[in-house]
Design an enzyme around this catalytic site. Structure first.
Site, PDB file in Angstrom:
ATOM      1  N   VAL A   1       0.842  -1.206   0.000  1.00 32.15           N
ATOM      2  CA  VAL A   1       0.000   0.000   0.000  1.00 32.15           C
ATOM      3  C   VAL A   1       0.877   1.255   0.000  1.00 32.15           C
ATOM      4  O   VAL A   1       0.617   2.211  -0.748  1.00 32.15           O
ATOM      5  CB  VAL A   1      -0.948  -0.005   1.215  1.00 32.15           C
TER       6      VAL A   1
ATOM      7  N   ALA B   1       2.393   1.712  -3.479  1.00 27.81           N
ATOM      8  CA  ALA B   1       1.418   2.176  -4.465  1.00 27.81           C
ATOM      9  C   ALA B   1       0.943   3.599  -4.186  1.00 27.81           C
ATOM     10  O   ALA B   1       0.685   4.373  -5.113  1.00 27.81           O
ATOM     11  CB  ALA B   1       0.212   1.229  -4.488  1.00 27.81           C
ATOM     12  N   GLU B   2       0.840   3.953  -2.919  1.00 29.51           N
ATOM     13  CA  GLU B   2       0.306   5.267  -2.547  1.00 29.51           C
ATOM     14  C   GLU B   2       1.325   6.396  -2.714  1.00 29.51           C
ATOM     15  O   GLU B   2       0.999   7.466  -3.224  1.00 29.51           O
ATOM     16  CB  GLU B   2      -0.190   5.240  -1.097  1.00 29.51           C
ATOM     17  N   SER B   3       2.559   6.152  -2.254  1.00 24.85           N
ATOM     18  CA  SER B   3       3.519   7.263  -2.209  1.00 24.85           C
ATOM     19  C   SER B   3       4.917   6.915  -2.690  1.00 24.85           C
ATOM     20  O   SER B   3       5.795   7.781  -2.688  1.00 24.85           O
ATOM     21  CB  SER B   3       3.633   7.779  -0.772  1.00 24.85           C
TER      22      SER B   3
END
Length: 228
Positions: A115, A118-120
């Site tokens: 996560v 993928a997010e940052s």
């Protein structure tokens, strides 16, 4: 050593001719010639048999030598193809924080890493166009509800994001695809699909925004890469 059959034939012919000559001349036979010829013939035959036996033994042993040199053809040799290469966990500078939060909230650390990636892309200062902040891209309202006072603090952000992910996993009974879809698009949109599990979600995934579709697939793939 190998004796040509023609050589033996010639020797026999010479012996027969010699006997005929002796008989025609009337000279008595002493048996010496016969014994010498027999001894020579037996010696040649013995040498020929020994050479043949040695050659056969060498031929019999040849496959054994080949097998010893090339064990890759052995049935017991393990297959080492790329499709069986195990994936190892990718280390990050936030591993200790991730492990701590994962254990505290019961979430697989590889899923948390996926996560964050993928997010940052592991940028603690990341800010999205919608205003989501930090490693796990928490909106201010969401972060505050999770006790996050500084979304750019990696420790707070990871703890808050992991707690939020844990809540979604509990809500969707451990179905990771549904939890991830809700993490990206919100629980409201996922609930409208009335999917009972990840299999049903995937069948209806096209009903969610394209960004969410890509997000779910990307995170699940990354999770496998980060899996220890």
């Amino acid at each position: 050593m190998s004796i040509d059959p023609r050589t033996i034939k010639e020797l026999l012919q010479l012996q027969i001719l010699n006997k005929l000559n002796l008989m025609s001349s009337g000279t008595p036979q002493t048996g010496t010639d016969d014994s010498e010829f027999a001894e020579l013939l037996n010696t040649l035959l013995a040498e020929s048999q020994t050479a043949s036996t040695t050659t056969e033994a060498s031929v019999d042993k040849a496959p054994l030598k080949a097998a010893a040199i090339s064990p890759i053809f052995s049935a017991a040799a393990p297959y080492t193809g790329m499709n069986q290469a195990s994936k190892t966990s990718k280390p990050t500078q936030y591993d200790v924080m991730i492990q701590t939060a994962s254990r505290r909230f019961g979430v697989d650390s590889s899923l948390v890493k996926a996560v964050i990636d993928a997010e940052s892309s592991f940028n603690p200062q990341a800010v999205s166009r919608a205003g989501a902040k930090g490693l796990m891209q928490l909106m201010d309202s969401t972060g505050q509800g999770l006790g996050v006072t500084n979304p750019f603090d990696p420790s707070q952000n990871i703890e808050g994001g992991t707690r939020y992910l844990s809540n979604l996993l509990m809500k969707y009974k451990g179905n990771q695809g549904m939890a991830l879809a809700a993490y990206n698009a919100g629980s409201g949109r996922v609930d409208k699909l009335q999917a009972a599990n990840d299999q049903e979600l995937m069948a209806k995934l096209h009903l969610l925004p394209e960004e969410t579709q890509n997000y779910v697939r990307k995170v699940l793939k990354l999770k496998q890469e980060y899996h220890a």
